[in-house]
Design a protein around this motif. Structure first.
Motif, PDB file in Angstrom:
ATOM      1  N   GLY A  50       0.601  -1.317  -0.134  1.00  0.00           N
ATOM      2  CA  GLY A  50       0.048   0.203  -0.166  1.00  0.00           C
ATOM      3  C   GLY A  50       1.481   1.463  -0.322  1.00  0.00           C
ATOM      4  N   ARG A  51       0.031   2.180   0.230  1.00  0.00           N
ATOM      5  CA  ARG A  51       0.703   3.569   0.202  1.00  0.00           C
ATOM      6  C   ARG A  51       1.677   3.340   1.555  1.00  0.00           C
ATOM      7  N   SER A  52       1.968   4.318   1.752  1.00  0.00           N
ATOM      8  CA  SER A  52       3.265   5.197   2.807  1.00  0.00           C
ATOM      9  C   SER A  52       2.732   6.308   3.541  1.00  0.00           C
ATOM     10  N   ILE A  53       1.911   6.739   3.931  1.00  0.00           N
ATOM     11  CA  ILE A  53       0.869   8.317   4.401  1.00  0.00           C
ATOM     12  C   ILE A  53       1.840   8.801   5.749  1.00  0.00           C
ATOM     13  N   LEU A  54       2.140   9.840   5.548  1.00  0.00           N
ATOM     14  CA  LEU A  54       2.733  11.190   6.908  1.00  0.00           C
ATOM     15  C   LEU A  54       2.261  11.706   7.395  1.00  0.00           C
ATOM     16  N   VAL A  55       0.817  11.846   8.613  1.00  0.00           N
ATOM     17  CA  VAL A  55       0.732  13.082   8.969  1.00  0.00           C
ATOM     18  C   VAL A  55       1.622  13.386  10.406  1.00  0.00           C
ATOM     19  N   ALA A  56       2.008  14.819   9.598  1.00  0.00           N
ATOM     20  CA  ALA A  56       2.521  15.100  10.593  1.00  0.00           C
ATOM     21  C   ALA A  56       2.406  16.623  11.293  1.00  0.00           C
ATOM     22  N   GLY A  57       2.772  16.757  12.045  1.00  0.00           N
ATOM     23  CA  GLY A  57       2.551  18.147  12.943  1.00  0.00           C
ATOM     24  C   GLY A  57       3.611  18.701  13.766  1.00  0.00           C
ATOM     25  N   ASP A  58       3.582  19.750  13.747  1.00  0.00           N
ATOM     26  CA  ASP A  58       4.729  21.062  14.435  1.00  0.00           C
ATOM     27  C   ASP A  58       5.504  19.612  15.809  1.00  0.00           C
ATOM     28  N   MET A  59       6.831  20.834  15.302  1.00  0.00           N
ATOM     29  CA  MET A  59       8.197  20.022  16.118  1.00  0.00           C
ATOM     30  C   MET A  59       8.575  21.055  16.876  1.00  0.00           C
ATOM     31  N   ARG A  60       8.190  21.188  18.524  1.00  0.00           N
ATOM     32  CA  ARG A  60       8.586  22.460  18.863  1.00  0.00           C
ATOM     33  C   ARG A  60       9.996  22.184  19.521  1.00  0.00           C
ATOM     34  N   GLU A  61       9.824  23.547  19.908  1.00  0.00           N
ATOM     35  CA  GLU A  61      10.853  24.032  20.661  1.00  0.00           C
ATOM     36  C   GLU A  61      12.268  23.812  19.882  1.00  0.00           C
ATOM     37  N   SER A  70       3.675   8.740  -0.039  1.00  0.00           N
ATOM     38  CA  SER A  70       3.157   8.449  -1.615  1.00  0.00           C
ATOM     39  C   SER A  70       2.340   9.969  -0.767  1.00  0.00           C
ATOM     40  N   ARG A  71       1.579  10.133  -0.260  1.00  0.00           N
ATOM     41  CA  ARG A  71       1.052  11.242   0.796  1.00  0.00           C
ATOM     42  C   ARG A  71       1.869  11.954   2.284  1.00  0.00           C
ATOM     43  N   LEU A  72       1.511  13.612   2.508  1.00  0.00           N
ATOM     44  CA  LEU A  72       1.458  14.376   3.046  1.00  0.00           C
ATOM     45  C   LEU A  72       0.334  15.437   3.795  1.00  0.00           C
ATOM     46  N   PHE A  73       0.606  14.903   4.877  1.00  0.00           N
ATOM     47  CA  PHE A  73      -0.288  15.741   5.628  1.00  0.00           C
ATOM     48  C   PHE A  73      -0.058  16.246   6.255  1.00  0.00           C
ATOM     49  N   ALA A  74       0.070  18.036   6.832  1.00  0.00           N
ATOM     50  CA  ALA A  74       0.347  18.945   7.906  1.00  0.00           C
ATOM     51  C   ALA A  74      -0.156  19.543   8.516  1.00  0.00           C
ATOM     52  N   CYS A  75      -0.226  20.006   9.699  1.00  0.00           N
ATOM     53  CA  CYS A  75      -0.804  20.284  10.146  1.00  0.00           C
ATOM     54  C   CYS A  75       0.358  21.311  11.406  1.00  0.00           C
ATOM     55  N   ILE A  93       0.413  16.779  -1.677  1.00  0.00           N
ATOM     56  CA  ILE A  93       0.778  17.607  -0.107  1.00  0.00           C
ATOM     57  C   ILE A  93      -0.586  17.670   0.388  1.00  0.00           C
ATOM     58  N   VAL A  94      -1.187  17.629   1.624  1.00  0.00           N
ATOM     59  CA  VAL A  94      -1.861  19.136   2.427  1.00  0.00           C
ATOM     60  C   VAL A  94      -2.022  19.300   4.068  1.00  0.00           C
ATOM     61  N   ILE A  95      -1.972  20.372   3.738  1.00  0.00           N
ATOM     62  CA  ILE A  95      -2.338  21.427   4.544  1.00  0.00           C
ATOM     63  C   ILE A  95      -3.102  21.994   4.981  1.00  0.00           C
ATOM     64  N   GLY A  96      -3.607  21.819   6.765  1.00  0.00           N
ATOM     65  CA  GLY A  96      -4.841  22.876   7.577  1.00  0.00           C
ATOM     66  C   GLY A  96      -4.499  22.198   8.899  1.00  0.00           C
TER      67      GLY A  96
END
Length: 469
Positions: free
Chosen positions: A359-370, A392-397, A418-421
């Motif tokens: 299948g596809r590799s999907i990353l759902v990434a939030g900010d890395m702080r500090e 394959s797909r990046l979802f970033a918030c 790529i999805v940003i939201g």
């Protein structure tokens, strides 16, 4: 009350100095009538506001900030049943009390710090050491100037070792925590770009983490990562005797023939005098590093290879830390939401890549702080790395989502993938596009609340499963 005054240098405000207490608490909701209430001023709540509540619960002992004596009800003082002491800093006093209790206990201490892997390493050490000794371990991630004393207060006569985790985001915190717990064994997992906003640079991270070694008890031993060049150099300098662990050929405790499987990682554990097979019920080659640190501690305590391997086999991943689960439609979910920095993001992406199954590799990434001034650059690097490892797909918030997306595009990922939201929008869009056999990694710093996305995926999967039944 006499010991409290002695340990903290507090001023007795009222009551009998011979008053005794059954324990120490900072939580007005759970405190028992016989316990001492320490009023802590935190980022969100000020414990002094809850003094009337604890008095209504029957509490008759208080440790307060000298600047907040007006929080004491006059009627409680006048009744003569209240024993109260005041200090300049109640958080520091809490640490002093934790140290006082630690030193009157017969238990010895292992303390773990580092940029990544602290909690998993601490849990592995506890699993190993408990094969032979009676162990106290923090039941949650209590690794700061409040949490470490709270763990030490739980020390009982039957405990032989206590396994602590020491965290930091500002200079001086590790030195203070080491002073409180005075470890016999100090473990440093690695030095990486975490908490740069407070620590400034990798050199600042090293200086802060290495303060653990200066706080060891007399004759204490260091356990250091031979694969980390900064820690290798630290081991060669003045200081306590160090036992090195890692994949390096000259490490005293090392691993060979590492094999990732569908249920975890297998490897040969090579100790100074023997070699045994070991298995971890966890995914990721980086987990072997944590296991080697735990094995090194076990070796120092005289455990056999069989005992160490048995302890490692009992380890289970901590919630939100590289938990891999199989969902409906053959979807694989990797929950690594507890926290994030560049090194742990890289390790998590390696696990995502290792679990390829069609299948596809999907990353759902939030900010890395500090991460301070390096934040933008490091988010772009993670985006490029994601693209380079076949995501394959990046979802970033988050505030830095655009930087992560820019890095992914520069690494060759199509803008359409790529999805940003906002987190809620990301969650909704992700659930609409999930396909059978997809692999989804969800990760971000603690403040990003990425576990909400994990729960949404799990609920979606449960609904899908019920619909099939």
């Amino acid at each position: 009350m006499h010991d409290i005054l002695k340990a903290t240098g507090a001023e007795r405000v009222c009551g009998d100095s011979r008053q005794s207490f059954t324990g120490i608490s900072i939580d007005s909701r759970t405190i028992a009538a016989g316990e001492l209430f320490v009023a802590i001023r935190g980022d969100v709540h000020d414990g002094h506001r809850f003094i009337p509540d604890v008095l209504n619960r029957g509490v008759r002992g208080l440790l307060v900030d000298v600047r907040h004596l007006d929080a004491l009800p006059e009627a409680a003082r006048a009744a003569g049943r209240l024993a109260c002491a005041a200090v300049a800093d109640t958080t520091r006093a809490l640490g002093d009390l934790g140290g006082f209790h630690r030193h009157r206990s017969h238990a010895a201490v292992v303390a773990v710090t580092g940029s990544n892997g602290k909690t998993s390493t601490r849990r592995m050490i506890a699993a190993v050491v408990s094969q032979r000794f009676r162990v106290l371990e923090a039941d949650r991630n209590l690794n700061n100037q409040i949490g470490v004393p709270l763990t030490l207060f739980r020390l009982a006569p039957e405990h032989e070792w206590v396994i602590l985790e020491l965290g930091t985001n500002m200079p001086g915190e590790i030195a203070r925590l080491a002073h409180i717990c005075a470890p016999e064994i100090g473990v440093i997992t690695n030095i990486g770009p975490a908490h740069l906003e407070g620590l400034g640079s990798l050199e600042g991270v090293l200086a802060e983490k290495s303060a653990l070694l200066s706080g060891l008890s007399a004759g204490g031993r260091a356990v250091l990562n031979a694969d980390d060049p900064r820690l290798r150099q630290l081991a060669q300098g003045p200081g306590p005797e160090a036992l090195l662990f890692g994949l390096s050929a000259d490490a005293a405790v090392r691993a060979a023939r590492v094999q990732e499987t569908a249920v975890g990682v297998d490897f040969e554990l090579m100790l100074p005098a023997e070699t045994v097979r070991a298995h971890l019920n966890a995914h990721g080659r980086f987990m072997v590093q944590n296991a080697l640190a735990a094995a090194a501690v076990g070796h120092l305590l005289g455990l056999s290879g069989a005992e160490i391997a048995a302890g490692l086999g009992r380890f289970a991943p901590v919630a939100g830390r590289m938990q891999v689960s199989r969902l409906a439609d053959g979807i694989t979910l990797i929950d690594d939401t507890y926290n994030a920095n560049p090194a742990s993001m890289e390790a998590a992406l390696a696990v995502l890549d290792s679990l390829r199954s069609g299948g596809r590799s999907i990353l759902v990434a939030g900010d890395m702080r500090e991460l301070g001034d390096a934040a933008g650059r490091m988010h772009r690097e993670i985006g490029r790395l994601a693209a380079g490892t076949g995501v394959s797909r990046l979802f970033a918030c988050g505030d830095l989502a655009a930087e992560t997306a820019a890095g992914a595009r520069s690494g060759g990922m199509a803008a359409a993938d790529i999805v940003i939201g906002a987190r809620a929008d990301i969650e909704h869009t992700l659930l609409e596009v999930l396909r059978p056999a997809d692999r989804v990694l969800v990760k971000g710093s603690r403040a990003m609340g990425m576990e909400h996305i994990v729960r949404a995926i799990q609920e979606w999967s449960n609904t899908r499963q019920r619909q099939k039944e």
